[in-house]
Design a protein around this motif. Structure first.
Motif, mmCIF file in Angstrom:
data_model
loop_
_atom_site.group_PDB
_atom_site.id
_atom_site.type_symbol
_atom_site.label_atom_id
_atom_site.label_comp_id
_atom_site.label_asym_id
_atom_site.label_seq_id
_atom_site.Cartn_x
_atom_site.Cartn_y
_atom_site.Cartn_z
ATOM 1 N N ILE A 47 0.839 -1.198 0.000
ATOM 2 C CA ILE A 47 0.000 0.000 0.000
ATOM 3 C C ILE A 47 0.872 1.246 0.000
ATOM 4 C CG2 ILE A 47 -1.720 1.253 1.394
ATOM 5 C CD1 ILE A 47 -2.364 -1.656 2.535
ATOM 6 N N TYR A 48 0.370 2.315 -0.605
ATOM 7 C CA TYR A 48 1.102 3.582 -0.519
ATOM 8 C C TYR A 48 1.316 3.943 0.945
ATOM 9 C CZ TYR A 48 1.745 5.497 -5.200
ATOM 10 O OH TYR A 48 2.209 5.742 -6.473
ATOM 11 N N GLY A 49 2.508 4.473 1.248
ATOM 12 C CA GLY A 49 2.837 4.820 2.620
ATOM 13 C C GLY A 49 2.958 6.323 2.814
ATOM 14 N N ILE A 50 2.810 6.741 4.056
ATOM 15 C CA ILE A 50 3.039 8.129 4.431
ATOM 16 C C ILE A 50 4.107 8.111 5.514
ATOM 17 C CG2 ILE A 50 1.039 8.021 6.013
ATOM 18 C CD1 ILE A 50 0.756 11.052 5.673
ATOM 19 N N GLY A 51 5.141 8.940 5.360
ATOM 20 C CA GLY A 51 6.243 8.832 6.289
ATOM 21 C C GLY A 51 7.025 10.111 6.485
ATOM 22 N N CYS A 52 7.986 10.041 7.416
ATOM 23 C CA CYS A 52 8.837 11.171 7.740
ATOM 24 C C CYS A 52 10.110 10.660 8.399
ATOM 25 C CB CYS A 52 8.111 12.152 8.661
ATOM 26 S SG CYS A 52 7.762 11.491 10.312
ATOM 27 N N ASP A 53 11.033 11.558 8.637
ATOM 28 C CA ASP A 53 12.290 11.237 9.310
ATOM 29 C C ASP A 53 11.995 10.893 10.766
ATOM 30 O OD1 ASP A 53 14.805 11.293 10.549
ATOM 31 O OD2 ASP A 53 15.519 12.956 9.331
ATOM 32 N N ILE A 54 12.498 9.749 11.239
ATOM 33 C CA ILE A 54 12.214 9.332 12.621
ATOM 34 C C ILE A 54 12.905 10.226 13.641
ATOM 35 C CG2 ILE A 54 11.885 6.933 11.935
ATOM 36 C CD1 ILE A 54 14.617 6.332 13.220
ATOM 37 N N THR A 55 13.883 11.039 13.192
ATOM 38 C CA THR A 55 14.616 11.899 14.126
ATOM 39 C C THR A 55 14.024 13.299 14.235
ATOM 40 O OG1 THR A 55 16.203 12.736 12.479
ATOM 41 C CG2 THR A 55 16.735 10.640 13.570
ATOM 42 N N LYS A 56 12.898 13.545 13.555
ATOM 43 C CA LYS A 56 12.274 14.872 13.576
ATOM 44 C C LYS A 56 10.958 14.809 14.364
ATOM 45 C CE LYS A 56 15.300 16.292 10.409
ATOM 46 N NZ LYS A 56 16.366 17.245 10.664
ATOM 47 N N PRO A 57 10.970 15.139 15.663
ATOM 48 C CA PRO A 57 9.768 15.017 16.507
ATOM 49 C C PRO A 57 8.549 15.763 15.968
ATOM 50 C CG PRO A 57 11.705 15.406 17.862
ATOM 51 C CD PRO A 57 12.136 15.600 16.451
ATOM 52 N N LYS A 58 8.743 16.948 15.426
ATOM 53 C CA LYS A 58 7.607 17.716 14.914
ATOM 54 C C LYS A 58 6.978 17.022 13.705
ATOM 55 C CE LYS A 58 8.992 22.299 16.557
ATOM 56 N NZ LYS A 58 9.353 23.691 16.170
ATOM 57 N N ALA A 59 7.824 16.449 12.861
ATOM 58 C CA ALA A 59 7.319 15.731 11.692
ATOM 59 C C ALA A 59 6.563 14.483 12.123
ATOM 60 C CB ALA A 59 8.475 15.365 10.762
ATOM 61 N N VAL A 60 7.091 13.782 13.130
ATOM 62 C CA VAL A 60 6.429 12.582 13.633
ATOM 63 C C VAL A 60 5.065 12.936 14.218
ATOM 64 C CG1 VAL A 60 6.526 10.757 15.376
ATOM 65 C CG2 VAL A 60 8.588 11.344 14.067
ATOM 66 N N ALA A 61 5.005 14.023 14.989
ATOM 67 C CA ALA A 61 3.738 14.463 15.580
ATOM 68 C C ALA A 61 2.745 14.857 14.495
ATOM 69 C CB ALA A 61 3.986 15.627 16.524
ATOM 70 N N ARG A 62 3.238 15.492 13.454
ATOM 71 C CA ARG A 62 2.376 15.890 12.336
ATOM 72 C C ARG A 62 1.821 14.679 11.614
ATOM 73 N NH1 ARG A 62 4.886 18.854 7.178
ATOM 74 N NH2 ARG A 62 3.049 18.844 5.819
ATOM 75 N N LEU A 63 2.679 13.680 11.369
ATOM 76 C CA LEU A 63 2.226 12.454 10.715
ATOM 77 C C LEU A 63 1.162 11.765 11.559
ATOM 78 C CD1 LEU A 63 4.394 9.801 8.939
ATOM 79 C CD2 LEU A 63 2.671 9.103 10.575
ATOM 80 N N ALA A 64 1.410 11.687 12.867
ATOM 81 C CA ALA A 64 0.444 11.041 13.762
ATOM 82 C C ALA A 64 -0.902 11.757 13.709
ATOM 83 C CB ALA A 64 0.985 11.033 15.188
ATOM 84 N N LYS A 65 -0.867 13.082 13.634
ATOM 85 C CA LYS A 65 -2.118 13.859 13.566
ATOM 86 C C LYS A 65 -2.850 13.596 12.253
ATOM 87 C CE LYS A 65 -3.935 18.553 14.004
ATOM 88 N NZ LYS A 65 -3.598 19.997 14.198
ATOM 89 N N ILE A 66 -2.118 13.566 11.155
ATOM 90 C CA ILE A 66 -2.723 13.299 9.849
ATOM 91 C C ILE A 66 -3.408 11.938 9.836
ATOM 92 C CG2 ILE A 66 -2.234 12.850 7.404
ATOM 93 C CD1 ILE A 66 0.040 14.929 7.642
ATOM 94 N N GLN A 67 -2.730 10.957 10.430
ATOM 95 C CA GLN A 67 -3.222 9.582 10.425
ATOM 96 C C GLN A 67 -4.175 9.287 11.583
ATOM 97 O OE1 GLN A 67 -2.725 8.588 7.361
ATOM 98 N NE2 GLN A 67 -1.723 6.646 7.844
ATOM 99 N N GLY A 68 -4.330 10.222 12.505
ATOM 100 C CA GLY A 68 -5.205 9.990 13.654
ATOM 101 C C GLY A 68 -4.653 8.960 14.606
ATOM 102 N N LEU A 69 -3.306 8.950 14.775
ATOM 103 C CA LEU A 69 -2.648 7.961 15.623
ATOM 104 C C LEU A 69 -2.379 8.509 17.021
ATOM 105 C CD1 LEU A 69 0.014 6.662 13.066
ATOM 106 C CD2 LEU A 69 -2.160 5.578 13.659
ATOM 107 N N ASP A 70 -2.552 7.666 18.009
ATOM 108 C CA ASP A 70 -2.204 7.993 19.391
ATOM 109 C C ASP A 70 -0.760 7.554 19.614
ATOM 110 O OD1 ASP A 70 -1.779 8.083 22.135
ATOM 111 O OD2 ASP A 70 -3.801 7.408 22.638
ATOM 112 N N MET A 71 0.138 8.513 19.854
ATOM 113 C CA MET A 71 1.550 8.192 19.997
ATOM 114 C C MET A 71 1.825 7.234 21.148
ATOM 115 S SD MET A 71 3.444 9.495 17.637
ATOM 116 C CE MET A 71 5.040 9.313 18.409
ATOM 117 N N ASP A 72 0.959 7.210 22.147
ATOM 118 C CA ASP A 72 1.180 6.335 23.298
ATOM 119 C C ASP A 72 0.725 4.900 23.045
ATOM 120 O OD1 ASP A 72 2.263 8.352 24.897
ATOM 121 O OD2 ASP A 72 0.287 9.037 25.527
#
Length: 204
Positions: free
Chosen positions: A35-60
């Motif tokens: 499937i097509y993926g959506i991603g970001c650099d794992i070392t960029k906290p702001k990018a990770v938080a943004r991806l989680a928001k787009i995908q509706g993911l709970d980081m915890d």
């Protein structure tokens, strides 16, 4: 931004452009062998938080997969692999599999949930492999799905993906039509390997 990259012969200039977007903290959508993926650099906290928001993911609570370009990178983020685990992953990569391993202390702090595991992916797709190689480190990956569909159907047409996500991400890569079947997930936290989700990949 919609960027066309042909999987048969990825254009180095376009690959470098996408890698720079990710390196600068951007979020991108790309083809994989499933499937097509959506991603970001794992070392960029702001990018990770943004991806989680787009995908509706709970980081915890969410489980994350990392896309790697080289087997040697795995040891930077996981506890030492046993010989059977290493042979399993070497035998079946690149391919449509997500291998679950125990994370080590090098994992970025935003991923240190109670599960303490990560998914390891080596997609059999030249576009995303070229991008991760150019970047020089793994990227966080999540599958793109139709957020407006009640059953969360996967989107396979990159133009439709761009229409839906273009204003939420920094770039969508058009690498041709994607698949609608996810990867096979294998629990490798012990040497009693267990398939916990049947998907496209057939283990060997």
């Amino acid at each position: 931004m919609l960027i066309k990259i042909y999987p048969e012969n990825p254009n180095p200039r376009e690959v470098k452009k996408v890698a720079q977007i990710i390196d600068n903290g951007g979020v991108v959508i790309y083809p994989t062998d499933t499937i097509y993926g959506i991603g970001c650099d794992i070392t960029k906290p702001k990018a990770v938080a943004r991806l989680a928001k787009i995908q509706g993911l709970d980081m915890d609570k969410a489980f994350f997969s990392f896309i790697f370009s080289d087997l040697s990178q795995i040891s930077e983020y996981t506890k030492p692999l046993s010989n059977p685990a290493f042979k399993l992953i070497k035998r079946n990569t690149p391919g449509a599999f997500t291998f679950i391993f125990e994370a080590n202390s090098n994992i970025p702090k935003q991923f240190k949930t109670r599960r303490k595991t990560i998914g390891v992916r080596f997609p059999d797709n030249a576009v995303i492999q070229a991008i991760v190689t150019e970047l020089g480190r793994p990227i966080l990956s999540s599958s793109v799905h139709d957020v407006e569909d009640e059953v969360s159907e996967y989107i396979t047409d990159p133009e439709l993906i761009h229409e839906r996500y273009g204003n939420l991400v920094d770039a969508v890569i058009d690498g041709g039509y994607g698949d609608n079947q996810p990867s096979t997930v294998i629990d490798c936290t012990t040497d009693e390997f267990e398939i916990i989700r049947e998907g496209k990949g057939v283990i060997s």
